[in-house]
Design a protein around this motif. Structure first.
Motif, PDB file in Angstrom:
ATOM      1  N   TRP A 108      -0.108  -3.140 -10.689  1.00 40.41           N
ATOM      2  CA  TRP A 108       1.148  -2.594 -11.192  1.00 40.41           C
ATOM      3  C   TRP A 108       2.247  -3.644 -11.081  1.00 40.41           C
ATOM      4  O   TRP A 108       2.114  -4.631 -10.368  1.00 40.41           O
ATOM      5  N   LYS A 109       3.322  -3.396 -11.823  1.00 42.07           N
ATOM      6  CA  LYS A 109       4.460  -4.313 -11.798  1.00 42.07           C
ATOM      7  C   LYS A 109       5.660  -3.651 -11.136  1.00 42.07           C
ATOM      8  O   LYS A 109       5.810  -2.430 -11.198  1.00 42.07           O
ATOM      9  N   ILE A 110       6.498  -4.437 -10.516  1.00 45.60           N
ATOM     10  CA  ILE A 110       7.740  -3.929  -9.935  1.00 45.60           C
ATOM     11  C   ILE A 110       8.763  -3.798 -11.069  1.00 45.60           C
ATOM     12  O   ILE A 110       9.104  -4.794 -11.714  1.00 45.60           O
ATOM     13  N   PRO A 111       9.258  -2.587 -11.339  1.00 49.05           N
ATOM     14  CA  PRO A 111      10.111  -2.380 -12.521  1.00 49.05           C
ATOM     15  C   PRO A 111      11.603  -2.585 -12.282  1.00 49.05           C
ATOM     16  O   PRO A 111      12.390  -2.454 -13.216  1.00 49.05           O
ATOM     17  N   PHE A 112      12.003  -2.883 -11.046  1.00 47.93           N
ATOM     18  CA  PHE A 112      13.425  -3.030 -10.746  1.00 47.93           C
ATOM     19  C   PHE A 112      13.747  -4.463 -10.321  1.00 47.93           C
ATOM     20  O   PHE A 112      12.857  -5.314 -10.205  1.00 47.93           O
ATOM     21  N   ALA A 113      15.021  -4.728 -10.112  1.00 44.94           N
ATOM     22  CA  ALA A 113      15.471  -6.069  -9.745  1.00 44.94           C
ATOM     23  C   ALA A 113      14.863  -6.501  -8.407  1.00 44.94           C
ATOM     24  O   ALA A 113      14.723  -5.688  -7.488  1.00 44.94           O
ATOM     25  N   GLY A 144      21.272   7.854 -11.569  1.00 48.23           N
ATOM     26  CA  GLY A 144      22.205   6.985 -10.862  1.00 48.23           C
ATOM     27  C   GLY A 144      21.659   6.273  -9.651  1.00 48.23           C
ATOM     28  O   GLY A 144      22.426   5.731  -8.845  1.00 48.23           O
ATOM     29  N   LEU A 145      20.326   6.245  -9.486  1.00 49.80           N
ATOM     30  CA  LEU A 145      19.729   5.500  -8.376  1.00 49.80           C
ATOM     31  C   LEU A 145      19.406   4.075  -8.832  1.00 49.80           C
ATOM     32  O   LEU A 145      18.763   3.872  -9.855  1.00 49.80           O
ATOM     33  N   ALA A 146      19.871   3.097  -8.074  1.00 51.35           N
ATOM     34  CA  ALA A 146      19.527   1.698  -8.328  1.00 51.35           C
ATOM     35  C   ALA A 146      18.652   1.209  -7.180  1.00 51.35           C
ATOM     36  O   ALA A 146      19.085   1.186  -6.023  1.00 51.35           O
ATOM     37  N   VAL A 147      17.415   0.871  -7.493  1.00 56.32           N
ATOM     38  CA  VAL A 147      16.488   0.337  -6.488  1.00 56.32           C
ATOM     39  C   VAL A 147      16.425  -1.177  -6.637  1.00 56.32           C
ATOM     40  O   VAL A 147      16.323  -1.694  -7.754  1.00 56.32           O
ATOM     41  N   ILE A 148      16.495  -1.870  -5.516  1.00 55.11           N
ATOM     42  CA  ILE A 148      16.387  -3.331  -5.512  1.00 55.11           C
ATOM     43  C   ILE A 148      15.338  -3.729  -4.484  1.00 55.11           C
ATOM     44  O   ILE A 148      15.354  -3.251  -3.343  1.00 55.11           O
ATOM     45  N   GLY A 149      14.419  -4.586  -4.892  1.00 50.46           N
ATOM     46  CA  GLY A 149      13.446  -5.142  -3.967  1.00 50.46           C
ATOM     47  C   GLY A 149      13.995  -6.420  -3.353  1.00 50.46           C
ATOM     48  O   GLY A 149      14.405  -7.325  -4.085  1.00 50.46           O
ATOM     49  N   LEU A 150      14.027  -6.481  -2.023  1.00 50.09           N
ATOM     50  CA  LEU A 150      14.508  -7.682  -1.340  1.00 50.09           C
ATOM     51  C   LEU A 150      13.386  -8.245  -0.479  1.00 50.09           C
ATOM     52  O   LEU A 150      13.028  -7.667   0.544  1.00 50.09           O
ATOM     53  N   ILE A 208       0.833  -1.205   0.000  1.00 52.17           N
ATOM     54  CA  ILE A 208       0.000   0.000   0.000  1.00 52.17           C
ATOM     55  C   ILE A 208       0.867   1.255   0.000  1.00 52.17           C
ATOM     56  O   ILE A 208       0.545   2.254  -0.664  1.00 52.17           O
ATOM     57  N   TYR A 209       1.976   1.217   0.725  1.00 55.58           N
ATOM     58  CA  TYR A 209       2.787   2.417   0.914  1.00 55.58           C
ATOM     59  C   TYR A 209       4.196   2.317   0.308  1.00 55.58           C
ATOM     60  O   TYR A 209       4.588   3.119  -0.532  1.00 55.58           O
ATOM     61  N   SER A 210       4.960   1.340   0.754  1.00 58.89           N
ATOM     62  CA  SER A 210       6.400   1.388   0.541  1.00 58.89           C
ATOM     63  C   SER A 210       6.836   1.023  -0.875  1.00 58.89           C
ATOM     64  O   SER A 210       7.660   1.721  -1.472  1.00 58.89           O
ATOM     65  N   LEU A 211       6.343  -0.066  -1.414  1.00 55.01           N
ATOM     66  CA  LEU A 211       6.745  -0.445  -2.770  1.00 55.01           C
ATOM     67  C   LEU A 211       6.319   0.596  -3.804  1.00 55.01           C
ATOM     68  O   LEU A 211       7.125   0.943  -4.685  1.00 55.01           O
ATOM     69  N   PRO A 212       5.090   1.129  -3.748  1.00 52.75           N
ATOM     70  CA  PRO A 212       4.748   2.204  -4.692  1.00 52.75           C
ATOM     71  C   PRO A 212       5.687   3.417  -4.574  1.00 52.75           C
ATOM     72  O   PRO A 212       6.032   4.041  -5.570  1.00 52.75           O
ATOM     73  N   ARG A 213       6.110   3.715  -3.345  1.00 54.12           N
ATOM     74  CA  ARG A 213       7.040   4.831  -3.147  1.00 54.12           C
ATOM     75  C   ARG A 213       8.402   4.512  -3.763  1.00 54.12           C
ATOM     76  O   ARG A 213       9.037   5.361  -4.395  1.00 54.12           O
ATOM     77  N   ALA A 214       8.850   3.276  -3.585  1.00 53.27           N
ATOM     78  CA  ALA A 214      10.131   2.867  -4.171  1.00 53.27           C
ATOM     79  C   ALA A 214      10.070   2.920  -5.695  1.00 53.27           C
ATOM     80  O   ALA A 214      11.042   3.319  -6.352  1.00 53.27           O
ATOM     81  N   ILE A 215       8.934   2.525  -6.261  1.00 52.22           N
ATOM     82  CA  ILE A 215       8.762   2.588  -7.714  1.00 52.22           C
ATOM     83  C   ILE A 215       8.811   4.039  -8.196  1.00 52.22           C
ATOM     84  O   ILE A 215       9.434   4.353  -9.213  1.00 52.22           O
ATOM     85  N   ASP A 216       8.194   4.940  -7.434  1.00 52.35           N
ATOM     86  CA  ASP A 216       8.226   6.358  -7.779  1.00 52.35           C
ATOM     87  C   ASP A 216       9.660   6.889  -7.765  1.00 52.35           C
ATOM     88  O   ASP A 216      10.074   7.618  -8.682  1.00 52.35           O
TER      89      ASP A 216
END
Length: 217
Positions: A112-117, A61-67, A44-52
Motif C-alpha cells: 500500500w501507499k501512504i496517501p498523506f503528506a 477536516g482531518l489532516a494526517v501527516i506522517g513524520l 503493521i499497526y499504526s500507519l494502516p490505522r492512520a491511513i484509515d
C-alpha cells in the motif's frame, strides 16, 4: 501536557505532499503520525490505522501527516530510506523481515501507499555533554512519576538513562521536544493548532478523539 503548538513540529525535508506550514493547517484537526522506517509495529499497526483515519475523515477536516524520525538505528532510519519507502514501497531492516514473515509484502515491497503528506524530522548530531543534571532532567521528563520511585528504582533508572545518553550520537528534534517514548507515536492538535494529545503505541481511542475535535467549531 505542555503548551506546544503545531509550529513546534520540525520537518527538515518533505518527501511527499509538502511543504506545509502552520497557517496551511489552521482550521483542520491535525494528526501527526510519528514513525521510524525501521519499526515493524509502525507498518503493521499504526500507519494502516492512520491511513484509515485519513480516508474516513479527510473530507471533514482531518489532516494526517506522517513524520519519520530516528532515535535509534541511525544507519537505517534515514532520509534516503524514507524516500525509497515513499517512492517505490521499498522497506528495510526489521520492517522488511516482519512484513515478509506476515505475508504483508507484494513482490517484496509494501502493498500500500501512504496517501498523506510525509516529512522527515530534523535529526542532528548530539553534542551536549552527559552530565548528572542532564540525566536527572531526562528521567523526570520521560517518567512523570519518577519521584514516586524507590531509591533503588531511581538509581537503576538513572544508570539506564546515562547509558542511553552516552551511546546516543544523534538527536531528533520533534521526537525530543514532545518527549516521545518511542515509535509509533501520535501527536494530535485541534483546529486552533493547540496540542491535545500525545500517545505512544497503537492507541484504540484515536478515532474517538479525532471525532471529538472535528466536532468542535
Amino acid at each position: 501536557m505542555n503548551n506546544h503548538t503545531l509550529s513546534d513540529i520540525t520537518v527538515d525535508v518533505w518527501v511527499q505532499g509538502g511543504p506545509l506550514t502552520l497557517p496551511d493547517l489552521l482550521g483542520s484537526v491535525v494528526l501527526i503520525e510519528v514513525f521510524q522506517v525501521n519499526c515493524p509495529g509502525c507498518f503493521i499497526y499504526s500507519l494502516p490505522r492512520a491511513i484509515d483515519l485519513h480516508q474516513r475523515y479527510h473530507q471533514q477536516g482531518l489532516a494526517v501527516i506522517g513524520l519519520a524520525t530516528a532515535f535509534e538505528d541511525y544507519d537505517k532510519n534515514t532520509l534516503e530510506n524514507l524516500r525509497k519507502l515513499v517512492t517505490t514501497g521499498e522497506v528495510i531492516g526489521e520492517t522488511l523481515k516482519a512484513l515478509d514473515q506476515y505475508g504483508m509484502l507484494s513482490e517484496g515491497k509494501l502493498a500500500w501507499k501512504i496517501p498523506f503528506a510525509v516529512g522527515m524530522d530534523r535529526v542532528v548530531a548530539e553534542t551536549e555533554p552527559v552530565t548528572d543534571e542532564r540525566v536527572q532532567q531526562y528521567a523526570h521528563e520521560f517518567l512523570p512519576n519518577f519521584e514516586n520511585f524507590t531509591d533503588d528504582q531511581k538509581k537503576s533508572v538513572l544508570q539506564q538513562v546515562r547509558h542511553y545518553l552516552e551511546q546516543k550520537s544523534m538527536r531528533a528534534e520533534t521526537f525530543e521536544r514532545f518527549a516521545l517514548q518511542g515509535t509509533p507515536s501520535c501527536i494530535l492538535f485541534d483546529r486552533k493548532g493547540e496540542l491535545k494529545d500525545v500517545s505512544f503505541g497503537q492507541i484504540d481511542y484515536k478515532q474517538a478523539m479525532v471525532e471529538h475535535f472535528l466536532a468542535e467549531k
